[in-house]
Design an enzyme around this catalytic site. Sequence first.
Site, PDB file in Angstrom:
ATOM      1  N   ASP A  99       0.857  -1.188   0.000  1.00 36.44           N
ATOM      2  CA  ASP A  99       0.000   0.000   0.000  1.00 36.44           C
ATOM      3  C   ASP A  99       0.894   1.238   0.000  1.00 36.44           C
ATOM      4  OD1 ASP A  99      -1.804  -2.058   0.401  1.00 36.44           O
ATOM      5  OD2 ASP A  99      -3.019  -0.938   1.850  1.00 36.44           O
ATOM      6  N   LYS A 173      -6.969   3.634  -2.600  1.00 39.25           N
ATOM      7  CA  LYS A 173      -7.268   3.511  -1.162  1.00 39.25           C
ATOM      8  C   LYS A 173      -7.440   4.899  -0.561  1.00 39.25           C
ATOM      9  CE  LYS A 173      -4.966   1.868   3.084  1.00 39.25           C
ATOM     10  NZ  LYS A 173      -3.792   1.116   3.605  1.00 39.25           N
ATOM     11  N   LYS A 207     -10.378   0.594  -1.830  1.00 36.86           N
ATOM     12  CA  LYS A 207     -10.230   0.170  -0.434  1.00 36.86           C
ATOM     13  C   LYS A 207     -10.562   1.344   0.474  1.00 36.86           C
ATOM     14  CE  LYS A 207      -6.822  -1.401   2.987  1.00 36.86           C
ATOM     15  NZ  LYS A 207      -5.459  -1.956   3.222  1.00 36.86           N
TER      16      LYS A 207
END
Length: 247
Positions: A99, A173, A207
């Site tokens: 990430d 995300k 996400k």
Amino acid sequence: MNIARYLDSTYLKTPEHSGLSEQETLQKDKDLAQEAIDHSLLAVMIRPDYVAEIKKYISEKNSEVIVGTVIGFHEGTFSPEEKLAEASKAIEDGADELDFVINYQAYLTGDMDFVEKEFLKCTRLCLQHQKTAKWIIEIAALTDLQIADLTGRISGWAEKYFSDQELSHIFVKSSTGFYETPDGKPNGATFEGIRIMLDHAGKLPVKAAGGVRTPDDAERMIRMGVKRIGTSSALALLKNEAGPDGY
């Protein structure tokens, strides 16, 4: 709804943040991993320094829990070369998912060429090693228009450079959970922010990270279309309890 298969159970505090020792932090990560194994959670999300040990721990338990880590965390202002080096080490240590904090400061100054090249280089590294890349855009630092624009740019770059099959391994995300907002405003996923991301993510999965603290919130996010939820309250969500304030 089986929300367990959507959850990235997360512990991202460093020893400096928590006041714990390195060994105590490692034990927190092992406890997190064991909870994930026991409750069939999809993934654990931890700091890069602990990936090798946690990957080994999960493998010894013959579990398929995914190990994720964070890159360029939490400010995102690391150079692309620094992010690539950190990512390469994490991949070598066994991370399944990475990430990245996108350099949203460069985005805010209008340096789109820099941000695009960073995205391309780091995503390509992940996909070449059959890993998933997730790009944290830090929605609390952006206006609604900027959330829409940056999400759309990431989607456009992904569709330009990568195949449809690869796109399922490139996420957008929402948040790090470490961004300091004024006046106690939310610093994680909000329904409004996630709706904007979903509307502009194209073929990319989204996400939602931070701020998802109740089972109802998690189910609502999933019904909206998110594919993953990052939370430090995974066990509370599964037990139908409200999680504590925080990530």
